[in-house]
Scaffold this active site. Structure first.
Site, PDB file in Angstrom:
ATOM      1  N   GLU A   1       0.844  -1.199   0.000  1.00  0.00           N
ATOM      2  CA  GLU A   1       0.000   0.000   0.000  1.00  0.00           C
ATOM      3  C   GLU A   1       0.880   1.250   0.000  1.00  0.00           C
ATOM      4  OE1 GLU A   1      -2.007   0.842   3.970  1.00  0.00           O
ATOM      5  OE2 GLU A   1      -1.874  -1.330   4.008  1.00  0.00           O
TER       6      GLU A   1
ATOM      7  N   CYS B   1      -3.248  -4.456   4.086  1.00  0.00           N
ATOM      8  CA  CYS B   1      -2.157  -5.335   4.528  1.00  0.00           C
ATOM      9  C   CYS B   1      -2.226  -6.741   3.934  1.00  0.00           C
ATOM     10  CB  CYS B   1      -2.140  -5.411   6.049  1.00  0.00           C
ATOM     11  SG  CYS B   1      -1.877  -3.819   6.835  1.00  0.00           S
TER      12      CYS B   1
ATOM     13  N   HIS C   1      -1.497 -12.127  10.650  1.00  0.00           N
ATOM     14  CA  HIS C   1      -1.173 -10.720  10.432  1.00  0.00           C
ATOM     15  C   HIS C   1      -0.917 -10.076  11.787  1.00  0.00           C
ATOM     16  CE1 HIS C   1      -0.913  -6.739   8.950  1.00  0.00           C
ATOM     17  NE2 HIS C   1      -2.007  -6.338   9.576  1.00  0.00           N
TER      18      HIS C   1
END
Lengths: 134, 348
Positions: B80, B112, B234
């Site tokens: 990103e 993400c 994550h």
């Protein structure tokens, strides 16, 4: 900084491609069109290693405008294969710890930006050998 | 079976400690250290971005894969923080590693999750036989507004994976995705920093998607948490992946090697793929690994991975992720950090 100019230099700036004379074997970096030893015009492309030995260096304290945010910074001459040296910035280093003869790695880095709207110019810079490499 | 032929990671040398950020904004460092389990984070040098870190990670993946870069038929980068709004990062990386010109390039975006998206697509193309090798890279120089909670975690790093059908070091046994439209975190066009929904980023976003994806893929392969040697989630901070692992029934020894965020920070797209690289660095042949990413907006990609005998042959061929994280660090004060990250407004 014209896009065409940096585009022509991608092979040497991105992949460290040197030119080896097909007649006398002399190697040039950056590549040349004519061998300055035997005046031959045919070359073989070879890739230089991404490491070398610092021959000498200087600290730039009054830089060109596009490098003003980076000052003071080091520029060194690095021997990557016997007899073949390249010049580039040395980064991620304490300037007072630089020493001729030290081993350096070359990493892919942003060299400069053409203002706020222009192209980004990438290439190689030297970095100290990390603890995890030794 | 298709899988990971080579992998590599790159972490910048610069770090800033949570205390250094907290003292500038008058916030309580201990609340971030204890509440979110964050100690410090990586910071990119001014001459580092997604392209430069991707090139370094890709070179390390090539060292481990031991393949001709001309045989890479696809280069995908998930991020990103692509340096250009219009102009692909993938072409610069393909050019730098010598994969041009017969190569398919694309840049992926999904907050993400962009990195595992790239892995997902490259893996699919390898499985289909459409490409021989695919290079999937997860990289970010994450943005966090000055003074925002994100500034304590937004970090930089990259992980690269070469997917293929031969000489596989880790087979991908299954994939699974779980997505809904959940606006928990976003960055509008022309904005420097992302916005987020504070606590809304937790239960309805991160945990719902991460847990659902993990449960979905485990059901799909008929496995339970105790069947896995490692689980990677994550990691927007140190706390969330730990809670997700605990809610799913994983024990500390299964998730702690893949949780880098307490000292790395949140590398956004790079986060869970970098955790996977740290696990692959120490895995033994036959280890079963669960990888679950999360991207705001929102969704999770799941992978069930099993290492082969070749994993031991390639681990030492490039710098290991944990070594990069723990060694050769250079600490910054907040002023230098602000300069490095372009947070100081200068006269034109």
């Amino acid at each position: 900084m014209f896009p065409a100019k940096i585009w022509r230099e991608f092979p040497q700036r991105y992949r460290l491609e040197a030119a080896k004379c097909k007649k006398c074997g002399k190697t040039f970096f950056p590549p040349r069109l004519v061998c300055n030893s035997c005046f031959h015009r045919e070359f073989e492309s070879i890739k230089l290693p991404w490491e070398g030995t610092l021959v000498t260096y200087t600290i730039i304290r009054t830089p060109p405008s596009s490098f003003s945010d980076q000052a003071p910074y080091a520029v060194g001459i690095i021997e990557v294969v016997p007899g073949l040296k390249i010049t580039c910035q040395i980064v991620d280093v304490d300037l007072d710890k630089l020493a001729s003869g030290q081993k350096l790695f070359l990493e892919f880095r942003l060299i400069q930006k053409d203002g706020k709207q222009g192209v980004l110019c990438y290439g190689y810079k030297a970095v100290p050998v990390a603890d995890y490499n030794s | 079976m298709a899988g990971i032929v080579g992998y590599g990671s790159y972490i910048p040398r610069y770090r800033i400690k949570v205390e250094e950020i907290a003292k500038v904004w008058g916030t309580d460092a201990e609340s971030y250290k204890k509440g979110l389990m964050l100690q410090e984070k990586s910071v990119p040098a001014p001459d580092q971005d997604v392209i430069t870190m991707s090139v370094e990670a890709a070179r390390r993946a090539l060292l481990r894969a031991q393949i001709n870069p001309q045989h890479i038929d696809a280069v995908y980068i998930g991020s990103e923080s692509h340096p250009y709004a219009v102009k692909p990062s993938g072409t610069a990386v393909a050019e730098a590693i010598g994969a041009i010109p017969e190569v398919h390039c694309a840049d992926f975006e999904f907050a993400c999750k962009a990195g595992t998206e790239a892995m997902f697509v490259a893996y699919g193309l390898v499985c289909s036989g459409k490409i021989r090798y695919g290079l999937a890279i997860a990289a970010d120089t994450s943005q966090g507004a000055p003074g925002d909670a994100l500034e304590f975690s937004a970090a930089a790093g990259a992980a690269a994976y070469i997917l293929g059908n031969d000489n596989v070091a880790a087979e991908i046994e299954e994939t699974y995705s779980f997505c809904t439209d959940t606006p928990d975190f976003w960055r509008r066009e022309y904005q420097h920093y992302p916005e987020h929904g504070s606590r809304f980023t937790g239960e309805p976003a991160y945990f719902h998607h991460t847990l659902s994806c993990a449960q979905g893929i485990m059901k799909k392969v008929g496995k339970k948490p105790q069947d896995f040697k490692y689980a990677i989630f994550h990691q927007p901070n140190g706390k969330f992946p730990m809670l997700a692992a605990q809610k799913l029934g994983f024990k500390r020894e299964q998730w702690e090697d893949g949780r880098l965020s307490p000292t790395l920070g949140n590398t956004y797209s790079g986060a869970s793929p970098m955790g996977l690289s740290a696990v692959l660095d120490k895995a033994e042949p036959g280890d079963l690994i669960l990888l679950v990413s999360f991207g705001s907006g929102a969704g999770s990609d799941g992978f069930v991975i099993r290492t082969t005998d070749r994993i031991k042959e390639i681990q030492a061929k490039a710098p290991r992720t944990k070594q990069q994280l723990d060694l050769s660090k250079r600490y910054l004060d907040y002023g230098t950090y602000a300069k490095f990250r372009g947070k100081i407004l200068k006269a034109e």
